[in-house]
Design a protein around this motif. Structure first.
Motif, PDB file in Angstrom:
ATOM      1  N   THR A   1       1.195   7.553  -7.231  1.00 54.29           N
ATOM      2  CA  THR A   1       1.661   7.996  -8.409  1.00 54.29           C
ATOM      3  C   THR A   1       2.597   7.026  -8.818  1.00 54.29           C
ATOM      4  O   THR A   1       2.576   5.827  -8.332  1.00 54.29           O
ATOM      5  CB  THR A   1       2.852   9.131  -7.997  1.00 54.29           C
ATOM      6  N   MET A   2       3.072   7.043  -9.951  1.00 54.86           N
ATOM      7  CA  MET A   2       3.476   6.014 -10.744  1.00 54.86           C
ATOM      8  C   MET A   2       5.009   6.208 -11.212  1.00 54.86           C
ATOM      9  O   MET A   2       5.442   6.427 -12.267  1.00 54.86           O
ATOM     10  CB  MET A   2       2.915   5.527 -12.054  1.00 54.86           C
ATOM     11  N   PRO A   3       5.837   6.497 -10.430  1.00 52.71           N
ATOM     12  CA  PRO A   3       7.402   6.845 -10.612  1.00 52.71           C
ATOM     13  C   PRO A   3       8.313   5.542 -11.279  1.00 52.71           C
ATOM     14  O   PRO A   3       7.441   4.599 -11.090  1.00 52.71           O
ATOM     15  CB  PRO A   3       8.201   7.225  -9.433  1.00 52.71           C
ATOM     16  N   ARG A   4       9.265   5.826 -11.736  1.00 51.17           N
ATOM     17  CA  ARG A   4      10.230   4.866 -12.321  1.00 51.17           C
ATOM     18  C   ARG A   4      10.112   3.595 -11.459  1.00 51.17           C
ATOM     19  O   ARG A   4      10.347   2.482 -11.898  1.00 51.17           O
ATOM     20  CB  ARG A   4      11.395   5.247 -12.615  1.00 51.17           C
ATOM     21  N   GLU A   5      10.436   3.754 -10.215  1.00 46.61           N
ATOM     22  CA  GLU A   5      10.786   2.841  -8.912  1.00 46.61           C
ATOM     23  C   GLU A   5       9.455   2.117  -8.824  1.00 46.61           C
ATOM     24  O   GLU A   5       9.922   0.780  -8.608  1.00 46.61           O
ATOM     25  CB  GLU A   5      11.053   3.672  -7.794  1.00 46.61           C
ATOM     26  N   VAL A   6       8.456   2.469  -8.885  1.00 48.70           N
ATOM     27  CA  VAL A   6       7.225   1.469  -8.846  1.00 48.70           C
ATOM     28  C   VAL A   6       7.090   0.980  -9.919  1.00 48.70           C
ATOM     29  O   VAL A   6       6.869  -0.466 -10.006  1.00 48.70           O
ATOM     30  CB  VAL A   6       6.029   2.518  -8.516  1.00 48.70           C
TER      31      VAL A   6
ATOM     32  N   ASN B   1       9.683  -6.388 -11.802  1.00 54.22           N
ATOM     33  CA  ASN B   1      10.235  -7.167 -11.409  1.00 54.22           C
ATOM     34  C   ASN B   1       9.677  -8.351 -10.385  1.00 54.22           C
ATOM     35  O   ASN B   1       9.752  -9.695 -10.201  1.00 54.22           O
ATOM     36  CB  ASN B   1      11.275  -6.944 -10.047  1.00 54.22           C
ATOM     37  N   TYR B   2       8.384  -8.012  -9.773  1.00 56.45           N
ATOM     38  CA  TYR B   2       7.523  -8.868  -8.867  1.00 56.45           C
ATOM     39  C   TYR B   2       6.181  -9.289  -9.513  1.00 56.45           C
ATOM     40  O   TYR B   2       5.521 -10.120  -8.836  1.00 56.45           O
ATOM     41  CB  TYR B   2       7.728  -8.525  -7.460  1.00 56.45           C
TER      42      TYR B   2
ATOM     43  N   ASP C   1       0.849  -1.226  -0.046  1.00 54.93           N
ATOM     44  CA  ASP C   1      -0.129   0.064  -0.152  1.00 54.93           C
ATOM     45  C   ASP C   1       0.987   1.296  -0.173  1.00 54.93           C
ATOM     46  O   ASP C   1       1.988   1.219   0.642  1.00 54.93           O
ATOM     47  CB  ASP C   1      -0.946  -0.047   1.242  1.00 54.93           C
ATOM     48  N   GLU C   2       0.580   2.194  -0.706  1.00 50.87           N
ATOM     49  CA  GLU C   2       1.449   3.484  -0.925  1.00 50.87           C
ATOM     50  C   GLU C   2       2.585   3.068  -1.186  1.00 50.87           C
ATOM     51  O   GLU C   2       3.546   3.622  -0.620  1.00 50.87           O
ATOM     52  CB  GLU C   2       1.267   4.159   0.292  1.00 50.87           C
ATOM     53  N   ALA C   3       2.907   2.281  -2.095  1.00 46.27           N
ATOM     54  CA  ALA C   3       3.908   1.729  -2.840  1.00 46.27           C
ATOM     55  C   ALA C   3       5.124   2.872  -2.999  1.00 46.27           C
ATOM     56  O   ALA C   3       6.209   2.849  -2.567  1.00 46.27           O
ATOM     57  CB  ALA C   3       3.937   1.029  -4.049  1.00 46.27           C
ATOM     58  N   ASP C   4       4.560   4.048  -3.713  1.00 46.16           N
ATOM     59  CA  ASP C   4       5.538   5.086  -4.046  1.00 46.16           C
ATOM     60  C   ASP C   4       6.131   5.688  -2.800  1.00 46.16           C
ATOM     61  O   ASP C   4       7.037   6.303  -2.531  1.00 46.16           O
ATOM     62  CB  ASP C   4       4.763   6.464  -4.879  1.00 46.16           C
ATOM     63  N   GLU C   5       5.260   5.917  -1.658  1.00 44.04           N
ATOM     64  CA  GLU C   5       5.701   6.307  -0.381  1.00 44.04           C
ATOM     65  C   GLU C   5       6.547   5.499   0.075  1.00 44.04           C
ATOM     66  O   GLU C   5       7.845   5.902   0.581  1.00 44.04           O
ATOM     67  CB  GLU C   5       4.683   6.639   0.750  1.00 44.04           C
TER      68      GLU C   5
END
Ligand code: AMP
Length: 570
Positions: free
Chosen positions: A186-191, A197-198, A153-157
């Protein structure tokens, strides 16, 4: 609009939801629940906080997890302890009348042995912050090999907070055949990287447009000079007496300082930042949730996961550099379909940043003018009248005192009484805001419609407070003699025997000419342009009289600004 029944949830769960008071599913619930209930699909939900996403993943999870087995089957990861506790609490509430689950929250800042004990009792669902979960894994206190569902949840955070390595490690302990559900505002590169990957062919759902703000948030900005920032904040707060708000500062020190100044000035405010102990933070959050605290001043990190409904205003003491921060900050208001206001306090140089955010959010920002002293006074007076209307009169208990009160007041007419009662509270505001300067940075529309800022000339006049001059009188004088109205006059600094005021550069000569040589209360008037200082945005122009009494610079705000009984009401 669909009903909860039609989404495929078990009957018991639908009844629980109805008892809680959810009548119809929110858009994300309507779209996500049927997909998640299938139990075998990875899922990505791009949704702001406040959209009902906890129930969107929580309800299917409760339906899918087997309460007859004590295995740990679901893991929910959240960036902060506050959000983790909120999720665990929601899951308990949703399942209370449905299945008997052991739902355990694990998070830092609290006894780890107690949490281990609870986990070992057989927790089917664990809600965790990444750091503490790693501690449990390292101590071999938790078995993740039976996990069937992972919710991020709130992966970007979580990624913003530097949990990337922890997430990688945690996920490596879970079985490959699990389903992963990811939620992010939000959908930054890291997300995207986490998805790649998963997750396998995830079902992607966007509630509202990607990166588009919540339409119920009204975005505003005010332009202030640095030295007026705190004064402007107070104006905004005084102009919004019913505020239940969150003020964001960039640093812990600023957060502490602003909260302390507000408290000293009589506001019902407190701070939330990383230098506080967990206990202190809990105490502040309880007060805020219960609304005995009206204004919470917080850093971005400390305020993550703050999940309080009905926040009316989010104020950004400084506009953040990162778009994500702006989205998260402003998303703390306008939750669950309510309306909210986000006000960014910016310098004129930061207007470009506002335009950038506007473009990404695809929602326009409105410039809000910082209220004048007179506007604040009027608003406070109306709020006071409102309170008179709304106050609950305890007829029985006041009855015994009424005869004495009436005897004391019977020589006053109704008109007199109204005036006096209003003045008791109101005079303090009036005194404080009398002669208060305009804090707005002047601007006018340029040819292309873009904002053009006043490049003013600063004029000296040999009249001041000792001559009975005040802001209104000065404007009147300039208007009368040079034909310039209030909107043409910038900052006014009234001193004892003289004053300074700003006008547009090209009108300065006209004002000098018109006023020079006249008399005011028998005194010959002298006006001159001070040596070429640019006014707006230029600080106090390096004048020798810095913190004069008429000044509203930082130094002038320590003492007793009046409040209109807000403490009592909250
Ligand atoms: P969330 O985005 O999960 O933090 O939810 C935001 C708020 O909306 C919470 O206060 C929920 O209790 C509330 N909420 C969630 N779903 C519904 C619903 N279907 N009807 C009414 N309120 C809801």
């Amino acid at each position: 609009m669909k009903s909860f029944e039609s989404l495929g949830l078990s009957r018991g769960l639908v009844e629980s939801v109805q008892i809680i008071g959810f009548e119809t599913p929110t858009p994300i619930q309507e779209q996500a629940i049927p997909v998640l209930l299938s139990g075998n699909r990875d899922f990505v939900g791009l949704a702001q906080t406040g959209t009902g996403k906890t129930a969107a993943f929580g309800l299917p999870l409760l339906d899918l997890v087997d309460d007859n087995s004590r295995d740990t089957q679901a893991l929910v990861l959240a960036p902060t302890r506050e959000l983790g506790l909120q999720i665990a609490n929601d899951l308990e509430n949703f399942s209370e009348k449905f299945k008997r689950f052991n739902i355990v929250a694990v998070y830092g800042g609290s006894s780890i042995s107690e949490q281990i004990r609870k986990v070992k009792k057989g927790a089917q669902i664990i809600v965790a912050t990444p750091g503490r979960l790693i501690d449990l894994i390292d101590r071999k206190a938790i078995n993740l090999s039976t996990i069937r569902y992972v919710v991020l949840d709130e992966a970007d955070e979580m990624l913003n907070m530097g949990f990337k390595d922890d997430l990688d490690k945690i996920l490596s302990f879970t079985p490959d055949e699990k389903s992963t559900w990811l939620f992010s505002a939000t959908m930054p590169r890291e997300v995207r990287a986490i998805m790649k990957n998963y997750m396998t062919d995830p079902f992607e759902l966007t509630v509202g447009e990607q990166n588009t703000g919540n339409a119920n948030i009204e975005h505003q900005y005010v332009i202030v000079q640095e030295k007026d920032r705190y004064a402007a904040l107070k104006r905004i707060l005084d102009y919004t007496p019913e505020i239940f708000g969150l003020i964001f500062c960039r640093t812990r020190i600023d957060t502490q300082k602003i909260a302390e100044s507000l408290m000293k000035d009589g506001y019902n405010a407190d701070s939330l930042h990383g230098d506080l102990t967990q206990q202190q933070r809990d105490r502040v959050m309880i007060k805020f949730r219960q609304r005995t605290l009206q204004i919470l001043v917080a850093t971005d990190v400390a305020a993550r996961g703050i999940d309080v409904d009905d926040i009316t205003h989010v104020i950004h003491l400084n506009i953040p550099d990162e778009m994500e921060f702006y989205t998260h900050r402003s998303g703390r208001t306008a939750r669950a379909g309510k309306k909210g206001v986000s006000i960014a306090m910016i310098s004129k140089r930061e207007l470009g940043k506002v335009k950038q955010i506007e473009k990404i959010l695809k929602s326009p920002f409105k410039r809000m003018m910082i209220p004048t002293g007179a506007e604040v006074c009027q608003k406070q007076l109306l709020a006071l009248m409102n309170r008179v209307h709304e106050v609950k009169v305890n007829d029985e208990e006041i009855a015994e005192f009424l005869p004495a009160i009436e005897e004391q007041l019977n020589d006053l007419t109704k008109q007199e009484l109204i005036k006096r009662f209003a003045s008791i509270e109101f005079n303090r505001f009036l005194d404080y805001y009398r002669n208060a300067p305009d804090l707005n940075v002047k601007s006018e529309k340029g040819e292309g419609g873009e904002e053009k800022y006043m490049t003013g000339a600063r004029l000296f006049i040999n009249l001041g407070k000792m001559d009975g001059l005040d802001v209104a009188r000065l404007i009147e004088l300039v208007d009368e003699h040079a034909g310039l109205g209030k909107k043409d006059i910038g900052r006014i600094d009234l001193k004892g025997a003289y004053s300074f005021f700003e006008v547009e550069k090209d009108k300065a000569d006209r004002v000098v000419e018109a006023l020079n040589g006249g008399t005011y209360k028998g005194r010959p008037v002298r006006v001159e342009v001070t040596d070429g200082k640019e006014s707006s945005g230029g600080g106090d122009g390096g004048k020798p009289f810095k913190k004069g009494r008429g000044s509203y610079g930082k130094g002038g705000y320590g003492k007793g600004a009046p409040r209109s009984g807000q403490k009592k009401r909250w």
